[in-house]
Design an enzyme around this catalytic site. Structure first.
Site, PDB file in Angstrom:
ATOM      1  N   TYR A  89      23.961  36.722  40.601  1.00  0.00           N
ATOM      2  CA  TYR A  89      23.127  37.898  40.330  1.00  0.00           C
ATOM      3  C   TYR A  89      21.660  37.510  40.112  1.00  0.00           C
ATOM      4  CZ  TYR A  89      27.477  40.534  39.619  1.00  0.00           C
ATOM      5  OH  TYR A  89      28.705  41.134  39.776  1.00  0.00           O
ATOM      6  N   LYS A 136      36.354  29.359  40.628  1.00  0.00           N
ATOM      7  CA  LYS A 136      36.915  29.310  41.985  1.00  0.00           C
ATOM      8  C   LYS A 136      36.628  27.895  42.504  1.00  0.00           C
ATOM      9  CE  LYS A 136      38.793  31.491  45.525  1.00  0.00           C
ATOM     10  NZ  LYS A 136      40.154  32.014  45.534  1.00  0.00           N
ATOM     11  N   ASP A 160      41.201  34.589  41.228  1.00  0.00           N
ATOM     12  CA  ASP A 160      42.141  35.534  41.837  1.00  0.00           C
ATOM     13  C   ASP A 160      43.448  35.572  41.047  1.00  0.00           C
ATOM     14  OD1 ASP A 160      42.063  32.919  42.724  1.00  0.00           O
ATOM     15  OD2 ASP A 160      42.858  33.328  44.709  1.00  0.00           O
ATOM     16  N   ASP A 213      31.909  39.950  35.257  1.00  0.00           N
ATOM     17  CA  ASP A 213      31.600  41.367  35.452  1.00  0.00           C
ATOM     18  C   ASP A 213      32.880  42.115  35.816  1.00  0.00           C
ATOM     19  OD1 ASP A 213      30.274  43.715  35.912  1.00  0.00           O
ATOM     20  OD2 ASP A 213      29.243  43.062  37.724  1.00  0.00           O
ATOM     21  N   ASP A 248      35.747  44.276  33.048  1.00  0.00           N
ATOM     22  CA  ASP A 248      36.112  45.683  33.259  1.00  0.00           C
ATOM     23  C   ASP A 248      37.624  45.830  33.367  1.00  0.00           C
ATOM     24  OD1 ASP A 248      33.564  46.654  33.207  1.00  0.00           O
ATOM     25  OD2 ASP A 248      33.670  47.648  35.151  1.00  0.00           O
TER      26      ASP A 248
END
Ligand code: NAD
Length: 356
Positions: free
Chosen positions: A138, A185, A217, A241, A245
């Site tokens: 980001y 990852k 994942d 992020d 959520d």
């Protein structure tokens, strides 16, 4: 000198839920100077900008910041974008105050166990996501190549950035069950390999913390399969992020979820900004229908993390649970055989349980 808490109610239901959070802090006997300032659309209307200098200065001079929510249809499409509440107020506030650690607990409230979208019979959830907030993809360079048909975003992490968020996650785990799952990852990304190496080095120096690694994942899947296995999830900006959520929503209502964004420790105090994860809910603003519990629980987090006062935090959390146990519900969590209450009635009920 009493501690100084900057109160930024913001827009929509922000002022309604923040009033209840301040009421509850006062009922819990927190003797602080509560100083109010404008942010978001309310600040645009009064001063022309979403984050006035006086507001930023007040935050810098304070020990902690309690924020409601910003935004609404009147301001969300203003041009240029830096005049909009979220882009022009929240992002610069996080950057200016160096709030690099986003902390989001997801905990099942016993009386609301049915609110989880997961099937019954799952374990109770009590986890915290610690997300790196000021690095990664980001914040990397982004551009289009000349023909406009190729887009590039770059993910960058430095060892120092990974170290400080990892140590923060360890500190949080120390107040809990001492278990950290670091999510990356590393089978694909170089930033993830640096992340994993750094976490491993720090794990070796902090043997009281149990550290394991999980690919992102798999983590997304495990959160739905068996969320009870997690204590602290440590992860980078973009993965955090998404996972925060996901983790939040498996507990139930948006109106119940608090968050903290923390900076460096100064002595025994950690500067932080505390806010519910929900937005300004313009659809229900001004009707006393908002659930104030996320804001109240954010205030509890402030007592725990900034002021090191876990006892007051525990008392506030127990008062929230007691109000729910009595069957009080705002509209968003109302079920048959519970009692519908307004925003202020819910705040009053929690406050009443805290007064001596
Ligand atoms: P939202 O969280 O405001 O609302 C989503 C839905 O959840 C709405 O139906 C709302 O009524 C409900 N809801 C939210 N909080 C609730 C509460 N405490 N009690 C009961 N119901 C609640 O998200 P949105 O509708 O996508 O955004 C509305 C505005 O909020 C936009 O301007 C957006 O930019 C802003 N926003 C701000 C923040 C923030 O300040 N941190 C975060 C998200 C969205």
């Amino acid at each position: 000198m009493p501690p100084r808490i900057a109160i930024l109610p913001g827009d929509g239901i922000g002022p309604e839920v923040i009033d209840e959070a301040v009421k509850v802090l006062q009922a819990a006997g927190v003797a602080a100077d509560f100083e109010f300032a404008l942010i978001g659309g309310a600040a645009i209307d009064a001063t022309g900008v979403p984050l006035p200098d006086e507001t930023l200065e007040l935050c810098r001079q304070s020990d902690a910041v309690l924020l409601g929510a910003v935004g609404g249809p009147k301001w969300d499409t203003l041009e240029p974008a830096h005049l909009r509440p979220e882009v022009g107020a929240l992002l610069p506030l996080r950057r200016e105050l160096n709030l690099y650690a986003n902390v989001r607990p997801a905990r099942t409230m016993r009386p609301l166990v049915h609110a989880s979208p997961l099937k019954e019979g799952r374990s109770m959830i009590d986890l915290i996501v610690v997300r790196e907030l000021t690095g990664g993809i980001y914040f990397g360079e982004r551009f289009r190549k000349d023909d406009g048909k190729t887009a590039i975003d770059t993910a960058v992490y430095t060892r120092a950035e990974v170290e400080r968020i990892t140590l923060r996650a360890f500190e949080i785990a120390r107040q809990r069950r001492h278990q950290v799952v670091s999510v990356d990852k590393a089978n694909v990304l170089e930033t993830s390999r640096l992340w994993r190496e750094t976490v491993n080095d720090l794990a070796a120096q902090n043997p009281d913390i149990s550290v394991t690694h999980m690919l992102v994942d798999n983590c997304a899947m495990q959160l739905v399969r068996d969320p009870g296995q997690f204590d602290v999830i440590l992860t980078e900006n973009m993965f955090g992020d998404i996972l925060s959520d996901e983790a939040s929503m498996i507990t139930g209502s948006l109106g119940l979820l608090p968050s903290a964004s923390l900076s460096d420790a100064n002595g025994d105090k950690v500067f932080g900004l505390y806010e519910p994860i929900h937005g300004s809910a313009p659809d229900i603003a001004g009707q006393s229908r908002a659930n104030p519990l996320a804001a109240i629980l954010s205030a509890a987090m402030m007592m725990r993390f900034t002021f090191g006062d876990g006892r007051t935090a525990d008392r506030i959390e127990a008062a929230v649970e007691a109000a729910l146990d009595e069957g009080l519900r705002t509209a968003d969590i109302f079920e048959n055989e519970t009692r519908l209450v307004s925003t202020t009635e819910m705040g009053d009920a929690v406050a009443a349980k805290l007064r001596p």
